[in-house]
Design a protein around this motif. Structure first.
Motif, short mmCIF file in Angstrom:
data_model
loop_
_atom_site.label_atom_id
_atom_site.label_comp_id
_atom_site.label_asym_id
_atom_site.label_seq_id
_atom_site.Cartn_x
_atom_site.Cartn_y
_atom_site.Cartn_z
N ASN A 159 -0.03 1.86 3.56
CA ASN A 159 0.24 2.15 4.97
C ASN A 159 -0.72 1.40 5.88
OD1 ASN A 159 1.67 3.76 7.05
ND2 ASN A 159 -0.37 4.61 7.39
N GLU A 160 -1.99 1.31 5.47
CA GLU A 160 -2.98 0.58 6.26
C GLU A 160 -2.57 -0.89 6.40
OE1 GLU A 160 -6.70 -1.16 4.35
OE2 GLU A 160 -7.48 0.64 5.30
N ILE A 161 -2.16 -1.51 5.28
CA ILE A 161 -1.75 -2.91 5.30
C ILE A 161 -0.53 -3.09 6.18
CG2 ILE A 161 -0.78 -4.77 3.89
CD1 ILE A 161 -2.53 -3.73 1.58
N LEU A 162 0.43 -2.16 6.08
CA LEU A 162 1.67 -2.27 6.85
C LEU A 162 1.38 -2.16 8.35
CD1 LEU A 162 4.72 -2.60 6.35
CD2 LEU A 162 4.91 -0.12 6.51
N GLN A 163 0.52 -1.22 8.72
CA GLN A 163 0.20 -1.05 10.14
C GLN A 163 -0.54 -2.26 10.70
OE1 GLN A 163 1.33 1.46 12.16
NE2 GLN A 163 2.51 1.92 10.31
N GLN A 164 -1.47 -2.81 9.92
CA GLN A 164 -2.20 -3.98 10.38
C GLN A 164 -1.29 -5.20 10.48
OE1 GLN A 164 -5.61 -4.35 7.80
NE2 GLN A 164 -6.61 -2.53 8.65
N LEU A 165 -0.33 -5.31 9.57
CA LEU A 165 0.65 -6.39 9.62
C LEU A 165 1.49 -6.27 10.89
CD1 LEU A 165 2.27 -8.76 8.38
CD2 LEU A 165 3.61 -7.05 7.13
N VAL B 93 -2.40 -9.80 0.29
CA VAL B 93 -1.63 -10.89 0.90
C VAL B 93 -0.22 -10.92 0.34
CG1 VAL B 93 -1.51 -13.38 1.22
CG2 VAL B 93 -3.71 -12.22 1.36
N GLN B 94 -0.07 -10.64 -0.96
CA GLN B 94 1.26 -10.58 -1.56
C GLN B 94 2.10 -9.50 -0.90
OE1 GLN B 94 -0.18 -10.31 -5.78
NE2 GLN B 94 1.40 -11.83 -6.12
N VAL B 95 1.48 -8.34 -0.64
CA VAL B 95 2.20 -7.25 0.02
C VAL B 95 2.63 -7.68 1.42
CG1 VAL B 95 1.96 -4.92 0.99
CG2 VAL B 95 1.12 -5.40 -1.31
N GLU B 96 1.71 -8.29 2.18
CA GLU B 96 2.03 -8.75 3.54
C GLU B 96 3.18 -9.75 3.53
OE1 GLU B 96 -2.34 -8.46 5.73
OE2 GLU B 96 -1.66 -10.36 4.90
N ASN B 97 3.10 -10.73 2.62
CA ASN B 97 4.11 -11.78 2.59
C ASN B 97 5.46 -11.27 2.13
OD1 ASN B 97 2.22 -13.60 3.49
ND2 ASN B 97 1.77 -14.46 1.49
N THR B 98 5.46 -10.23 1.31
CA THR B 98 6.72 -9.63 0.85
C THR B 98 7.31 -8.74 1.93
OG1 THR B 98 5.89 -9.64 -1.43
CG2 THR B 98 7.81 -8.26 -0.97
N ALA B 99 6.44 -8.03 2.65
CA ALA B 99 6.90 -7.07 3.66
C ALA B 99 7.42 -7.73 4.93
CB ALA B 99 5.78 -6.10 4.00
#
Length: 335
Positions: A279-285, A236-242
């Protein structure tokens, strides 16, 4: 005990009241987002922050009110904020009140951390913890509008903030916000932040009471100490930062890792421990944001491609087919 952040639920109850008054059946909406009627009817029960976010979106859709959070912020009794309201109201100055809001806001909502910067032009930043920021629209708009309204009432001054930044996109209807928030309002900003007028930290408050404030601060400290600490999941931290970095092409591993205070290698290792990759998190975001943006008919597909960090609409179209099996246009029409 769950590590997921909890909220007092007052905002959900405000929305539930609106749903009932509109003659819309409440129970199916609640059930759809994992809530039960007794959780709403019992004002002492806390609910999950993610459940509240989902319910507000469902209620907004059922009521055909895309600005539900903002509308609720302009109408509710500020005293319903409870202890947080009174400890702010009894403070000496606006700066003191904002500082106390930053320290004690978790009593009301564990998912949003307030960060106060005491300066000649004071700033209050709202940072999400434990829940993905990109999933929320109604709650954050409620919070920002409620803070502006609250600080006006406490100071007895009808001021407009110097600037307000909101990180999500609002392609239309922005004029609705001007009467309360002023015209210096930016959607799609790098952060959720309110810049208060120069010198406003020193404004005396209407109901300042040193003795009462001391007692209330002690109560807040007791309440705060009884709350468990909420450590946000790294994903979630990665998503919110990205999220705010996507349009600028900066949502890259090395940039995100630096902002999170670690090396790319450490970030990779820690994500692997959670069973994920960057990369998985970024694509799903991107896929999640694409679905939200495509619901806005006034947003051109070329603009959505830019918001998601793609070089052109063609690249976005290929990615959309990979995520959903449909082109952006087909996905928009199907909704």
């Amino acid at each position: 005990m769950s590590d997921l952040p909890m909220v007092q639920g007052g905002l959900s109850r405000l929305a539930a009241d609106r749903v009932r008054k509109a003659g819309v059946r409440l129970e199916p909406l609640l059930s759809r987002v994992g809530l039960a009627l007794d959780q709403i009817d019992d004002s002492e029960r806390r609910i999950g922050a993610s459940n509240q976010i989902a319910f507000l979106e469902a209620a907004a859709h059922a009521l055909k009110d895309d600005f539900l959070g903002f509308h609720l912020a302009g109408e509710f009794d500020l005293r319903e904020l409870g202890l947080l309201y009174y400890v702010m109201a009894s403070s000496d100055t606006l700066g003191d009140a904002l500082n106390r809001a930053a320290r004690y806001s978790r009593i009301t909502n564990e998912a949003i951390m307030l960060q106060y910067q005491n300066a000649h032009e004071p700033k209050l930043r709202l940072v999400y913890s434990g829940v993905p920021r990109h999933a929320d629209l109604q709650q954050i708009e409620f919070c920002i509008a409620a803070i502006v309204r609250l600080t006006r009432v406490l100071s007895g001054r009808q001021f407009f903030p110097r600037h307000i930044s909101i990180s999500h996109i609002r392609p239309k209807g922005i004029a609705k916000f001007a009467s309360l928030l002023g015209k210096s309002l930016e959607f799609g900003g790098a952060a959720d932040e309110i810049n208060f007028p120069v010198g406003s930290a020193d404004w005396a408050l209407v109901d300042a009471d040193k003795r009462l404030n001391k007692i209330l601060r002690e109560l807040c400290e007791e309440s705060l100490s009884s709350r468990r600490s909420n450590t946000s999941a790294l994903r979630v931290q990665v998503e919110n930062t990205a999220s705010p970095l996507l349009p600028h092409g900066l949502a890259k591993m090395n940039v995100i890792a630096k902002k999170l205070g670690m090396s790319p290698r450490t970030l990779t290792r820690r994500l692997a421990e959670e069973g994920a990759t960057f990369n998985e998190i970024l694509q799903q975001l991107k896929a999640s944001l694409a679905r939200r943006y495509l619901e806005e008919d006034s947003l051109p597909i070329s603009k959505i491609a830019w918001l998601l960090g793609f070089e052109d609409a063609s690249s976005f179209s290929h990615a959309c087919r990979r995520w959903t099996g449909k082109s952006p246009r087909e996905l928009r029409l199907s909704r």
